[in-house]
Design a protein around this motif. Structure first.
Motif, PDB file in Angstrom:
ATOM      1  N   VAL A 211       0.932  -1.281  -0.070  1.00 32.51           N
ATOM      2  CA  VAL A 211      -0.028   0.148   0.097  1.00 32.51           C
ATOM      3  C   VAL A 211       0.800   1.299   0.133  1.00 32.51           C
ATOM      4  N   ILE A 212       0.278   2.125  -0.980  1.00 34.96           N
ATOM      5  CA  ILE A 212       1.089   3.638  -0.632  1.00 34.96           C
ATOM      6  C   ILE A 212       0.168   4.506  -0.239  1.00 34.96           C
ATOM      7  N   VAL A 213       0.216   5.133   0.922  1.00 37.03           N
ATOM      8  CA  VAL A 213      -0.468   6.199   1.467  1.00 37.03           C
ATOM      9  C   VAL A 213      -0.099   7.690   0.864  1.00 37.03           C
ATOM     10  N   TRP A 214      -0.903   8.285  -0.120  1.00 40.78           N
ATOM     11  CA  TRP A 214      -0.413   9.387  -0.828  1.00 40.78           C
ATOM     12  C   TRP A 214      -1.005  10.772  -0.119  1.00 40.78           C
ATOM     13  N   ASN A 215      -0.464  11.512   0.493  1.00 44.81           N
ATOM     14  CA  ASN A 215      -1.027  12.577   1.121  1.00 44.81           C
ATOM     15  C   ASN A 215      -0.116  14.051   0.343  1.00 44.81           C
ATOM     16  N   GLU A 216      -1.141  15.074   0.177  1.00 42.41           N
ATOM     17  CA  GLU A 216      -0.504  16.332  -0.231  1.00 42.41           C
ATOM     18  C   GLU A 216       0.464  17.163   0.989  1.00 42.41           C
ATOM     19  N   TYR A 217       0.181  16.828   2.239  1.00 43.47           N
ATOM     20  CA  TYR A 217       0.767  17.112   3.350  1.00 43.47           C
ATOM     21  C   TYR A 217       1.003  18.480   3.264  1.00 43.47           C
ATOM     22  N   LEU A 218       0.103  19.364   3.103  1.00 45.17           N
ATOM     23  CA  LEU A 218       0.330  20.883   3.239  1.00 45.17           C
ATOM     24  C   LEU A 218      -0.167  21.403   4.375  1.00 45.17           C
TER      25      LEU A 218
ATOM     26  N   GLY B 243      -1.557   5.486   7.701  1.00 42.01           N
ATOM     27  CA  GLY B 243      -0.573   4.192   7.720  1.00 42.01           C
ATOM     28  C   GLY B 243      -0.416   3.514   9.013  1.00 42.01           C
ATOM     29  N   ALA B 244      -0.248   4.088  10.056  1.00 44.48           N
ATOM     30  CA  ALA B 244      -0.221   3.386  11.413  1.00 44.48           C
ATOM     31  C   ALA B 244      -1.499   2.679  11.694  1.00 44.48           C
ATOM     32  N   GLY B 245      -2.716   3.322  11.247  1.00 39.67           N
ATOM     33  CA  GLY B 245      -3.722   2.504  11.622  1.00 39.67           C
ATOM     34  C   GLY B 245      -4.258   1.297  10.554  1.00 39.67           C
ATOM     35  N   ILE B 246      -3.584   1.033   9.575  1.00 41.43           N
ATOM     36  CA  ILE B 246      -3.887  -0.152   8.607  1.00 41.43           C
ATOM     37  C   ILE B 246      -2.713  -1.055   8.562  1.00 41.43           C
ATOM     38  N   ALA B 247      -1.653  -0.556   8.970  1.00 47.32           N
ATOM     39  CA  ALA B 247      -0.510  -1.717   8.788  1.00 47.32           C
ATOM     40  C   ALA B 247      -0.723  -2.959   9.652  1.00 47.32           C
ATOM     41  N   LYS B 248      -0.621  -4.087   9.039  1.00 49.49           N
ATOM     42  CA  LYS B 248      -0.894  -5.459   9.677  1.00 49.49           C
ATOM     43  C   LYS B 248       0.011  -6.347   9.039  1.00 49.49           C
ATOM     44  N   GLU B 249       0.059  -7.565   9.687  1.00 51.31           N
ATOM     45  CA  GLU B 249       1.129  -8.604   9.062  1.00 51.31           C
ATOM     46  C   GLU B 249       1.006  -8.522   7.654  1.00 51.31           C
ATOM     47  N   ASP B 250      -0.095  -8.556   7.041  1.00 56.59           N
ATOM     48  CA  ASP B 250      -0.249  -8.810   5.610  1.00 56.59           C
ATOM     49  C   ASP B 250      -0.576  -7.599   4.819  1.00 56.59           C
ATOM     50  N   VAL B 251      -0.363  -6.441   5.453  1.00 52.38           N
ATOM     51  CA  VAL B 251      -0.133  -4.972   4.813  1.00 52.38           C
ATOM     52  C   VAL B 251       1.043  -4.358   5.071  1.00 52.38           C
ATOM     53  N   GLN B 252       1.849  -4.049   3.864  1.00 50.43           N
ATOM     54  CA  GLN B 252       2.853  -3.356   4.052  1.00 50.43           C
ATOM     55  C   GLN B 252       2.567  -1.744   3.487  1.00 50.43           C
ATOM     56  N   VAL B 253       3.018  -0.679   4.190  1.00 49.62           N
ATOM     57  CA  VAL B 253       2.717   0.593   4.047  1.00 49.62           C
ATOM     58  C   VAL B 253       3.825   1.291   3.771  1.00 49.62           C
ATOM     59  N   ARG B 254       3.794   2.085   2.685  1.00 51.75           N
ATOM     60  CA  ARG B 254       4.936   3.074   2.246  1.00 51.75           C
ATOM     61  C   ARG B 254       4.113   4.280   2.068  1.00 51.75           C
ATOM     62  N   TYR B 255       4.674   5.491   1.832  1.00 54.62           N
ATOM     63  CA  TYR B 255       4.255   6.846   1.827  1.00 54.62           C
ATOM     64  C   TYR B 255       4.773   7.562   0.960  1.00 54.62           C
ATOM     65  N   ALA B 256       4.072   8.487   0.226  1.00 53.61           N
ATOM     66  CA  ALA B 256       4.440   9.439  -0.734  1.00 53.61           C
ATOM     67  C   ALA B 256       3.586  10.706  -0.668  1.00 53.61           C
ATOM     68  N   THR B 257       4.301  11.938  -0.784  1.00 56.90           N
ATOM     69  CA  THR B 257       3.827  13.146  -0.576  1.00 56.90           C
ATOM     70  C   THR B 257       3.969  14.014  -1.933  1.00 56.90           C
ATOM     71  N   LEU B 258       3.322  15.257  -2.069  1.00 58.27           N
ATOM     72  CA  LEU B 258       3.280  15.987  -3.146  1.00 58.27           C
ATOM     73  C   LEU B 258       4.846  16.640  -3.385  1.00 58.27           C
ATOM     74  N   ASP B 259       5.536  16.976  -2.475  1.00 58.35           N
ATOM     75  CA  ASP B 259       6.766  17.351  -2.657  1.00 58.35           C
ATOM     76  C   ASP B 259       7.907  16.693  -2.863  1.00 58.35           C
ATOM     77  N   MET B 260       7.482  15.325  -2.961  1.00 59.61           N
ATOM     78  CA  MET B 260       8.628  14.477  -3.411  1.00 59.61           C
ATOM     79  C   MET B 260       8.761  14.523  -4.863  1.00 59.61           C
TER      80      MET B 260
ATOM     81  N   GLU C 177       4.975  -1.326  -8.181  1.00 59.49           N
ATOM     82  CA  GLU C 177       5.209  -2.440  -7.036  1.00 59.49           C
ATOM     83  C   GLU C 177       4.194  -1.884  -5.863  1.00 59.49           C
ATOM     84  N   THR C 178       2.968  -1.440  -6.533  1.00 60.17           N
ATOM     85  CA  THR C 178       1.820  -0.822  -5.503  1.00 60.17           C
ATOM     86  C   THR C 178       0.502  -1.712  -5.787  1.00 60.17           C
TER      87      THR C 178
END
Ligand code: ZN
Length: 241
Positions: free
Chosen positions: A4-11, A32-49, A61-62
């Motif tokens: 999983v990728i959690v994308w947030n504009e983060y403004l 991300g913290a709320g949905i991460a489980k043994e079978d869920v891998q969480v990564r993050y992406a934001t507007l400024d990247m 890979e998503t």
């Protein structure tokens, strides 16, 4: 393993003290913290990247992309939007949250204005489950109650959803289709309404449960591989020509 990728504009988190104190690790961090489980891998992406964190390699890979955006919709590059759309059509799941209704990617996939009514005074919202057997509603009671939320009201200018899982009632009298599923190409899309940045909505266990359920629902399943294009050789001889 669902990637999983959690994308947030983060403004908002960087400019508004209320939002910063509710979400010290960003809205994406709370989700991300709320949905991460043994079978869920969480990564993050934001507007400024670079490439908003959504390079071809990352997207390939998503399995499921979660999208939170509001003020920065127009800062999202059209090229990246096309890239995300292509991946959805190939089977990547997409979960669009709250003000993401006006994101370029959601409007492109819906083909309508995605406009709605709104009012931000912090009234009560009750999200009624209208499809109790739907996997996205698993473990939720009759309804989810949020003491303080922004109101979104009908009419919501979307195509008729394939499935309607939640309908919201607001203290001020409006109603809204707040949990909607769509299929585009091989991909599954879920729109989930709550999540205004100045309220603690993404700390609510039922809200996180629904997002987590939606991740499992939207993740690509092994299916038949479609074939397109000109079929030169028929499977059987055609005798009539
Ligand atoms: Zn909002």
């Amino acid at each position: 393993m669902i990637r999983v990728i959690v994308w947030n504009e983060y403004l908002h988190e960087k400019e508004n003290q209320v939002v910063a104190s509710l979400y010290p690790n960003g809205i994406h961090g709370a989700i991300g913290a709320g949905i991460a489980k043994e079978d869920v891998q969480v990564r993050y992406a934001t507007l400024d990247m670079p490439e908003h964190g959504l390079s071809d390699e990352v997207l390939s890979e998503t399995d499921v992309l979660i999208w939170w955006g509001h003020r920065g919709h127009n800062q999202v590059s059209d090229e990246i939007v096309e890239r995300v759309q292509k991946r959805v059509l190939q089977g990547m799941g997409l979960i669009v949250l709250h003000s993401g209704h006006f994101s370029k990617i959601f409007k492109k996939l819906m083909g309508t204005t995605c406009d709605l009514k709104w009012r931000a005074v912090g009234e009560k919202e009750r999200l009624w489950v209208v499809d109790p057997s739907h996997p996205i509603a698993e473990g939720v009671g009759q309804f989810i109650e949020l003491e303080h939320e922004e109101m979104y009201g009908e009419h919501f200018d979307i195509p008729a959803p394939d499935e309607l899982v939640f309908v919201s009632w607001f203290e001020g009298g409006e109603v809204f289709r707040s949990g909607c599923t769509f299929r585009r190409g091989q991909g599954k899309i879920f729109y989930f309404r709550p999540g205004h940045e100045t309220y603690p909505t993404y700390h609510n266990q039922d809200v996180l449960r629904v997002i987590s359920n939606a991740v499992h629902w939207a993740a690509p399943k092994l299916g038949a591989k479609p074939v397109y294009g000109h079929v030169k050789e028929p499977l059987e001889p055609i005798k009539s020509v």
